[in-house]
Write an enzyme that holds these catalytic residues in place. Structure first.
Site, PDB file in Angstrom:
ATOM      1  N   TYR A 132     -14.686  -2.632   9.939  1.00 43.97           N
ATOM      2  CA  TYR A 132     -14.212  -1.286  10.250  1.00 43.97           C
ATOM      3  C   TYR A 132     -14.353  -0.431   8.984  1.00 43.97           C
ATOM      4  CZ  TYR A 132     -11.839  -4.132  13.843  1.00 43.97           C
ATOM      5  OH  TYR A 132     -11.537  -5.040  14.821  1.00 43.97           O
ATOM      6  N   ASP A 189      -9.905  -3.083   8.039  1.00 41.26           N
ATOM      7  CA  ASP A 189      -9.056  -1.894   8.146  1.00 41.26           C
ATOM      8  C   ASP A 189      -9.193  -1.373   9.572  1.00 41.26           C
ATOM      9  OD1 ASP A 189      -7.582   0.390   7.817  1.00 41.26           O
ATOM     10  OD2 ASP A 189      -8.991   1.390   6.477  1.00 41.26           O
ATOM     11  N   CYS A 247      -2.332   0.598   9.447  1.00 39.22           N
ATOM     12  CA  CYS A 247      -1.602   1.863   9.510  1.00 39.22           C
ATOM     13  C   CYS A 247      -0.502   1.822  10.565  1.00 39.22           C
ATOM     14  CB  CYS A 247      -2.550   3.029   9.764  1.00 39.22           C
ATOM     15  SG  CYS A 247      -3.489   2.915  11.303  1.00 39.22           S
TER      16      CYS A 247
END
Length: 399
Positions: free
Chosen positions: A261, A328, A355
């Site tokens: 990613y 990520d 996140c």
């Protein structure tokens, strides 16, 4: 919802998603715009569920000592809930308390969803660190997406709705974006972007030339409306965090290291260091992958591959002894198939950038079932005045 009745609630703790938890007649109530330790008058907004209801605080009866004047008047509790701007759900909380609440959510997710024992969580001792910027977290966004109602008025949605709230200021955005805020616009969405030393407003179909962002001495070319970290300090903070997380004793420069990613190559560059580390960055977006190839062209052992991560791992089933796998994923996480494929490649270590604490915990739980454990975990307050955070974990084989 039969009626919008109001009730008094004693707020007990924080929950994922920027809301707090209270109880009413033995039922959980998720209540917005408050924080633990307060007593509030709240309006029930959803009573359709047997196990929980939802509510909005409409008046603070007993404030917490951690309550501060909201950094954005348009989102403050003295406004009717339907007219409160969304996107700043922690803006009424002192910054240090915001970070401690995020730590609580992270620790809860690790145990309840990730299955980590209290001892394992205590050993990790995860903290949400402040990052460079204003103490109150304002002027911390270089990209803002606004919406346009049928009459052309511009603003964010109200929290948990599709109702546009027209606003006159954007205190969470950098000043250059606030100056671009129009009263009216066409279309359905409007992006305000500060990038490459410029600031502009664009609709979703507007053509803009690529921009260049700088992180230290390295330049990264990307699409003007492409993905880039929102906080001005985020690219440098995350680059340093990735370098710190990757154990140098386990980072074999000649191994088949991966950056999954990878976007335009930001974290691949962090992993590559001075260029002596071999790394392949994998990204599904064609433009971003092309930019990654260009951004990493001076690193002779780096290459960019355009592919979906799940397809790349399914097609390339080699074992990667000694490798470091960096990922990520999007907010929803990597998912069981990708986690299983990474584990099957038998790398030396995995560096996971997340996140969303719940998605992170879910994937860590899947990794744990495959014989991995988190060795380190740090989090960063890259989304101040919201419930969001960014975390970086390193996983190693268990036992």
């Amino acid at each position: 919802m039969a009626d919008a009745r109001e009730v008094e609630l004693a707020v007990l703790r924080i929950a994922h998603g920027g809301v707090a938890v209270a109880e009413l007649d033995g039922r959980v109530v998720f209540v917005a715009d408050t924080l633990p330790g307060e007593r509030v008058l709240a309006r029930i907004t959803d009573d359709r569920h047997d196990r929980f209801w939802r509510a909005d605080a409409v008046r603070v009866l007993e404030p917490s000592p951690d309550r501060v004047p909201h950094v954005w008047a348009a989102a403050a509790v003295d406004r009717a809930p339907e007219h409160r701007a969304g996107g700043a759900e922690f803006g009424h909380i002192a910054p240090a308390r915001q970070r401690s609440l995020k730590e609580e959510v992270l620790r809860d997710a690790l145990g309840r969803i990730g299955g980590l024992s209290p001892d394992a969580i205590a050993a990790l001792d995860p903290h949400v660190h402040a990052v460079p910027g204003r103490e109150d977290g304002t002027r911390s966004r270089t990209r803002v997406r606004l919406h346009v109602d049928r009459s052309g008025r511009v603003g964010p949605y109200a929290a948990r709705s599709k109702r546009v709230v027209p606003v006159e200021d954007l205190p969470l955005a950098v000043e250059a974006l606030e100056r671009l805020l129009p009263e009216r616009a066409r279309g359905r969405e409007l992006d305000l972007v500060a990038a490459g030393g410029d600031a502009f407003a664009a609709g979703p179909r507007d053509a803009r030339p690529p921009v260049v962002e700088h992180v230290g001495e390295r330049a990264f070319r990307l699409e003007a409306l492409g993905f880039w970290q929102v906080h001005p300090a985020a690219p440098e903070v995350l680059s340093r965090a990735v370098r710190a997380a990757a154990d140098p004793a386990l980072l074999d420069p000649d191994a088949d290291n991966l950056d999954l990613y990878g976007g335009v190559g930001l974290l691949a560059a962090a992993l590559a260091g001075d260029g002596d580390v071999r790394v392949t960055t994998v990204e599904s977006d064609a433009a971003a992958s092309a930019h990654a190839a260009e951004n990493l062209r001076d690193l002779p052992r780096a290459r960019a591959v355009r592919a979906r991560v799940d397809a790349f791992l399914a097609d390339d089933r080699r074992e990667r002894p000694g490798a470091t796998v960096l990922l990520d994923p999007p907010r929803s996480g990597a998912g069981a198939d990708v986690v299983t494929a990474i584990s099957a490649s038998r790398p030396a270590q995995i560096v996971y950038v997340a996140c969303d604490p719940v998605a992170l915990a879910r994937d860590l739980g899947t990794f744990a079932g495959l014989g991995w454990r988190p060795a380190t975990l740090e989090a960063f307050d890259l989304f101040p005045n919201t419930h969001h955070l960014e975390a970086v974990a390193r996983l190693v084989p268990a036992g």
